[in-house]
Design a protein around this motif. Sequence first.
Motif, PDB file in Angstrom:
ATOM      1  N   ALA A  19      31.860  55.720   3.809  1.00 31.82           N
ATOM      2  CA  ALA A  19      31.530  54.914   4.979  1.00 31.82           C
ATOM      3  C   ALA A  19      32.783  54.318   5.586  1.00 31.82           C
ATOM      4  O   ALA A  19      33.712  53.927   4.870  1.00 31.82           O
ATOM      5  N   LEU A  20      32.816  54.238   6.894  1.00 33.06           N
ATOM      6  CA  LEU A  20      33.869  53.565   7.635  1.00 33.06           C
ATOM      7  C   LEU A  20      33.296  52.272   8.194  1.00 33.06           C
ATOM      8  O   LEU A  20      32.281  52.294   8.905  1.00 33.06           O
ATOM      9  N   VAL A  21      33.920  51.141   7.838  1.00 31.52           N
ATOM     10  CA  VAL A  21      33.448  49.831   8.286  1.00 31.52           C
ATOM     11  C   VAL A  21      34.544  49.178   9.111  1.00 31.52           C
ATOM     12  O   VAL A  21      35.592  48.795   8.578  1.00 31.52           O
ATOM     13  N   THR A  22      34.342  49.052  10.409  1.00 27.92           N
ATOM     14  CA  THR A  22      35.333  48.379  11.247  1.00 27.92           C
ATOM     15  C   THR A  22      35.180  46.874  11.075  1.00 27.92           C
ATOM     16  O   THR A  22      34.093  46.368  10.848  1.00 27.92           O
ATOM     17  N   GLY A  23      36.298  46.162  11.179  1.00 25.45           N
ATOM     18  CA  GLY A  23      36.238  44.724  10.932  1.00 25.45           C
ATOM     19  C   GLY A  23      35.773  44.442   9.512  1.00 25.45           C
ATOM     20  O   GLY A  23      35.014  43.507   9.283  1.00 25.45           O
ATOM     21  N   GLY A  24      36.275  45.231   8.559  1.00 29.98           N
ATOM     22  CA  GLY A  24      35.769  45.156   7.193  1.00 29.98           C
ATOM     23  C   GLY A  24      36.639  44.385   6.227  1.00 29.98           C
ATOM     24  O   GLY A  24      36.432  44.476   5.016  1.00 29.98           O
ATOM     25  N   ALA A  50      47.060  43.316   8.004  1.00 27.76           N
ATOM     26  CA  ALA A  50      47.336  44.200   6.869  1.00 27.76           C
ATOM     27  C   ALA A  50      47.212  43.450   5.545  1.00 27.76           C
ATOM     28  O   ALA A  50      46.732  44.004   4.551  1.00 27.76           O
ATOM     29  N   ASP A  51      47.646  42.187   5.516  1.00 28.06           N
ATOM     30  CA  ASP A  51      47.574  41.413   4.280  1.00 28.06           C
ATOM     31  C   ASP A  51      46.134  41.150   3.866  1.00 28.06           C
ATOM     32  O   ASP A  51      45.780  41.269   2.688  1.00 28.06           O
ATOM     33  N   THR A  52      45.292  40.794   4.835  1.00 31.80           N
ATOM     34  CA  THR A  52      43.883  40.548   4.525  1.00 31.80           C
ATOM     35  C   THR A  52      43.203  41.830   4.070  1.00 31.80           C
ATOM     36  O   THR A  52      42.396  41.831   3.138  1.00 31.80           O
ATOM     37  N   LEU A  53      43.548  42.946   4.706  1.00 31.45           N
ATOM     38  CA  LEU A  53      43.000  44.234   4.298  1.00 31.45           C
ATOM     39  C   LEU A  53      43.418  44.596   2.877  1.00 31.45           C
ATOM     40  O   LEU A  53      42.621  45.123   2.096  1.00 31.45           O
TER      41      LEU A  53
END
Length: 262
Positions: A19-24, A50-53
């Motif tokens: 699955a691809l989740v934008t704003g994930g 990038a850090d939060t991701l």
Amino acid sequence: MEECVADSVVAGRFEGRVALVTGGSRGIGLAIARRIVAEGGRVVVTGRSADTLAGAVAELGVDRALGIAGKADDAEHRAQVVARTIDHFGRLDHLVNNAGINPAWGPLTQLDVGVARKILEVNVIAALEWTREAVAAAGAPAAHGLRSIVNMASVAGTASGPNIAFYGVSKAALINLTIQLADELAPTTRVNALAPAVVKTRLARALYEGREEEAAAAYPLRRLGVPDDVAGPAAFLLSDDAAWVTGQTLLVDGGASVRTAL
């Protein structure tokens, strides 16, 4: 709440799926990604930081998740994300159009038109473009076809919302986009939407911060939502349990919509 959510996980429901989740990277998007991984799937999550991701991927598991930073309304970013999803995991089964913004506050008569255009670009146009990219890429020979899409709408798209009116306009457009895409992409891809009421996320903070008890009193269930309240319904609509459901918008609102002002 955590115990109830754990009890509701359907083991293996997304086994072998991607699955691809934008704003994930946080909030509702991260809760949905977490749920998909808990049910056996793998996820690609996007976000601006990038850090939060990186933190989200560490939580989800580096063997189960891939994070790619960028802006939802950036065409180059969208193409890169979808291509890397196929390259990294070999397939794309599900898309969650969760990325959204609401930088405007106040009546429509005072709305900056440039801000309105930006809201539409992120909340509506980007959702359409993510869908087009995903449908095209998932049909590649190495993949298995896009099975389902969930668009993150809002109860603000179904009724008047003081001070967040244009956000509601964009979500109403997203609800209709869901209907149109459900018809066009059938029978291979199902498309549905979720319309949450106030969920305790950073985006909605202005709607309840400092007055949570008062805000919750408007809901028959007597509390505001949390991201996991939306993740369960999203997992249902994405999964084969909803195999005969398309073009629908499910209200996830603590019962608020059952009340009518007299």
